[in-house]
Design a protein around this motif. Structure first.
Motif, short mmCIF file in Angstrom:
data_model
loop_
_atom_site.label_atom_id
_atom_site.label_comp_id
_atom_site.label_asym_id
_atom_site.label_seq_id
_atom_site.Cartn_x
_atom_site.Cartn_y
_atom_site.Cartn_z
N SER A 122 20.20 -72.89 -19.42
CA SER A 122 19.09 -72.65 -20.05
C SER A 122 18.18 -71.17 -19.95
N ILE A 123 18.25 -71.29 -18.85
CA ILE A 123 17.05 -69.48 -18.27
C ILE A 123 18.12 -68.83 -18.46
N ARG A 124 19.23 -68.50 -18.51
CA ARG A 124 20.21 -67.39 -18.87
C ARG A 124 19.96 -66.23 -19.60
N LYS A 125 19.91 -65.34 -19.25
CA LYS A 125 19.44 -64.70 -20.33
C LYS A 125 20.76 -63.96 -21.31
N GLU A 126 20.76 -63.77 -22.84
CA GLU A 126 21.67 -63.94 -23.65
C GLU A 126 22.22 -61.84 -23.41
N PRO A 127 23.02 -61.91 -23.50
CA PRO A 127 23.38 -60.67 -24.19
C PRO A 127 22.63 -59.41 -24.89
N TRP A 128 22.81 -60.29 -26.79
CA TRP A 128 22.17 -60.34 -27.18
C TRP A 128 20.62 -60.03 -27.54
N LYS A 129 19.60 -60.73 -26.55
CA LYS A 129 18.62 -60.93 -26.23
C LYS A 129 18.13 -59.75 -25.21
N LEU A 130 19.12 -58.50 -24.70
CA LEU A 130 19.27 -57.77 -24.13
C LEU A 130 19.39 -56.62 -24.72
N GLY A 131 19.61 -56.95 -25.68
CA GLY A 131 19.94 -55.20 -26.89
C GLY A 131 21.58 -55.13 -26.88
N MET A 132 22.44 -55.86 -26.17
CA MET A 132 23.45 -55.98 -25.59
C MET A 132 24.41 -56.58 -26.39
N ASP A 133 26.18 -56.02 -26.72
CA ASP A 133 27.36 -57.19 -27.37
C ASP A 133 27.71 -57.47 -26.78
N PRO A 134 27.25 -58.76 -27.06
CA PRO A 134 28.95 -59.86 -26.17
C PRO A 134 29.93 -59.23 -26.19
N LYS A 135 30.14 -58.37 -26.86
CA LYS A 135 32.12 -58.57 -27.02
C LYS A 135 31.80 -57.56 -26.26
N HIS A 136 31.03 -55.88 -25.46
CA HIS A 136 31.27 -54.79 -25.40
C HIS A 136 31.90 -55.86 -23.64
N LEU A 137 32.95 -55.70 -23.47
CA LEU A 137 33.67 -56.52 -22.22
C LEU A 137 34.66 -55.57 -21.52
N PHE A 138 34.51 -56.23 -20.43
CA PHE A 138 35.88 -54.70 -19.40
C PHE A 138 37.18 -55.16 -20.49
N GLN A 139 37.52 -56.56 -20.18
CA GLN A 139 38.51 -56.78 -21.15
C GLN A 139 38.94 -57.01 -21.98
N ASN A 140 38.26 -56.02 -23.18
CA ASN A 140 37.93 -55.72 -24.61
C ASN A 140 38.23 -53.61 -24.46
N PHE A 141 38.24 -53.46 -23.00
CA PHE A 141 38.09 -51.96 -23.25
C PHE A 141 39.66 -52.15 -22.77
N VAL A 142 40.14 -50.85 -23.78
CA VAL A 142 41.69 -50.49 -23.14
C VAL A 142 41.46 -49.26 -22.59
N MET A 143 42.18 -49.22 -21.32
CA MET A 143 42.01 -48.01 -20.22
C MET A 143 43.12 -47.23 -20.46
N GLY A 144 42.86 -45.95 -20.29
CA GLY A 144 43.47 -45.54 -19.98
C GLY A 144 43.73 -43.78 -19.38
N SER A 145 44.19 -42.70 -19.83
CA SER A 145 44.41 -41.10 -19.19
C SER A 145 42.94 -41.03 -19.05
N SER A 146 42.43 -41.60 -20.15
CA SER A 146 41.20 -40.86 -20.99
C SER A 146 39.77 -40.96 -20.13
N ASN A 147 40.30 -42.85 -19.74
CA ASN A 147 39.11 -43.26 -20.07
C ASN A 147 39.16 -43.95 -18.00
N ARG A 148 39.94 -43.82 -17.28
CA ARG A 148 40.56 -44.46 -16.31
C ARG A 148 39.50 -44.00 -14.80
#
Ligand code: ADP
Ligand code: MG
Length: 485
Positions: A122-148
């Protein structure tokens, strides 16, 4: 959100902040003491709006004494300095359950105490409370030559906070994933260590909050909040240009954090040397760590991003349409997302099959923003391709085969004609010295395959596509630099 709890926040939030403070300051007490303290109720002071009461319940009198002796003063001090409030703590316990703990009981708890004490979720801060989108995760980020490099460095940072790439300075054009990657760092750190203090803020918010704190006489709180971060994420620092007061403030924050090995990440839409009106000493701080660029994704990567976004939105598109889209939605991943959503709505609401003509019509606005108003004509393709390879317009259209310096550009032009126009093989053939449709098809296949293993061909196609889709005129100079020339 911040450590500065505003009055509109509930007193439960105050308690959570207090808990986070306790778990952080007294980690050895986690199982035995801290997990036994529960919030019973809260009350605001009617006469003094700054004051509040927290009623806490503990198992017995022994705990109450311990609490008052060990935590009370520290909590009051913390709440005063960090939350700018006065707090009165009332410790309650049930008389009936109130057998003082005997040594055996305590020993038993101590023995079960693991090396990874259980901290309440219960004391964990939620991403949205910090102003962050919880869907912005490494696993949703396509990696390729432009951002490797950016991706790998971001991931590494989460494993060695403050120790290696500090600060991490990420720059690149709009919509290329800077915010996503920055928040992926924040979200991962938050998930793995709920007690760390993470601050995510755009430089604009940072400036506004600073000014507000000056007006309210709360600069002290503002400073405490950011200078106590374990991870400070400042997005879009180009907004600091020309704002010397806030640059000064960030400079001092930077030094404090750097000295205590706290991690910082900055993003900007251009490289540090182009941030013209940022004072040199701050600029030199920005450049003292790792500087990485996120570039425009290439065609293959755009296809992967498209596929991923299609999966997510549950849209089915044919390979041909996918290719068509990937060639046109080029320099901003946000356009890809918008395009996919639009096609989904067409598919769902109208039940219309998605053809190239439908895409052309429905995504008109998006294509137009990118300045891709219409398909080039075959003549335009022939002129631009011959110009690019420095051969003549007549040579590229000629019936004669010619040497390799002619056949290669001709094959490229044929490839582009098939990709970028709606013409049939026969129609294209007529424009290239009356060649038959199978010659057109084999030229197309040859270039298509070459792109996957010959870098110069891939590069030529990209350059030519950009020219033909009039991309050059749309891009701002700083974005052009991000591409290979
Ligand atoms: P920036 O901050 O660079 O302007 P954002 O991080 O806001 O860009 O990215 C714009 C959108 O594109 C976001 O919805 C983000 O999730 C998405 N996006 C950008 N790059 C990628 C990527 N490599 N893989 C998946 N989604 C991406
Ligand atoms: Mg951004």
């Amino acid at each position: 959100m911040s450590k500065t709890v505003q009055t509109e926040d509930s007193l439960e939030e105050v308690w959570k902040e207090v808990q986070r403070f306790l778990y952080r300051e007294f980690p050895q007490d986690t199982e035995l003491w801290l997990n036994e303290i529960k919030l019973h109720s809260t009350r605001e002071d009617k006469k003094n709006t700054n004051k509040c009461f927290l009623f806490l319940s503990v198992p017995n009198e022994f705990y109450k004494e311990k609490f008052e002796e060990r935590y009370q003063k520290a909590i009051q001090k913390f709440v005063r300095s960090h939350l700018n409030r006065e707090i009165q703590l009332e410790i309650l316990y049930d008389l009936e359950d109130s057998e003082p703990s005997n040594t055996e009981q305590v020993l038993q708890i101590l023995q079960t105490n693991s090396s990874h004490p259980h901290i309440p979720k219960s004391i964990r801060k939620e991403p949205w409370k910090l102003g962050m989108d919880p869907k912005h995760l490494f696993q949703n980020f396509v990696m390729g030559s432009s951002n490797r490099v950016a991706y790998a460095a971001g991931l590494r940072i989460t494993e060695a906070l403050g120790l290696e790439y500090n600060p991490f300075f990420l720059y690149g054009g709009v919509g290329l994933g800077k915010t996503h990657l920055m928040q992926a760092i924040g979200n991962k750190v938050l998930k793995e260590n709920s007690l760390l203090e993470i601050s995510y803020i755009t430089s604009e918010q940072f400036a506004n909050e600073y000014i507000l704190s000056l007006k309210k006489g709360l600069v002290h709180n503002f400073r405490l909040k950011y200078r106590n971060s374990d991870l400070l994420l400042v997005d879009d620092i180009q907004f600091l240009e020309g704002k010397t007061g806030i640059q000064e403030e960030l400079f001092h924050t930077f030094n404090m954090l750097k000295n205590s090995e706290k991690q910082m990440v900055f993003t900007s839409d251009r490289p540090p040397k182009e941030l013209k009106t940022i004072v040199d000493r701050l600029l030199s701080r920005f450049t003292s760590g790792l500087i990485t660029e996120i570039k425009v994704p290439d065609l293959e990567m755009r296809k992967i991003i498209l596929k991923k976004k299609m999966q997510k939105t549950n849209v089915q598109l044919s390979e041909g349409i996918l290719q068509f889209l990937a060639e046109r939605l080029i320099n901003n991943v946000r356009f890809i997302e918008a395009g996919v959503l639009k096609l989904k709505s067409i598919q769902e609401l109208l039940g219309t099959p998605i053809t190239k003509a439908v895409v052309q019509e429905e995504l008109k606005e998006i294509f137009e923003i990118q300045n891709y108003t219409s398909n080039p004509s075959i003549e335009e393709i022939q002129r631009i391709v011959s110009d690019y390879y420095k051969i003549s317009y007549e040579e590229i259209r000629s019936k004669k085969r010619g040497g390799l310096q002619i056949t290669k550009p001709r094959q490229v032009a044929i490839y582009l004609a098939k990709e970028l126009t709606e013409k049939t093989n026969a129609e294209i053939g007529r424009e290239f010295g009356k060649r038959n449709h199978s010659t057109i098809l084999s030229s197309y296949k040859k270039i298509h395959q070459e792109q996957s293993h010959i870098e110069s061909t891939q590069n030529d196609i990209q350059q030519l596509q950009k020219k033909l889709l009039k991309k050059e005129s749309f891009l701002k100079p700083q974005k052009l630099r991000s591409k290979k020339h």
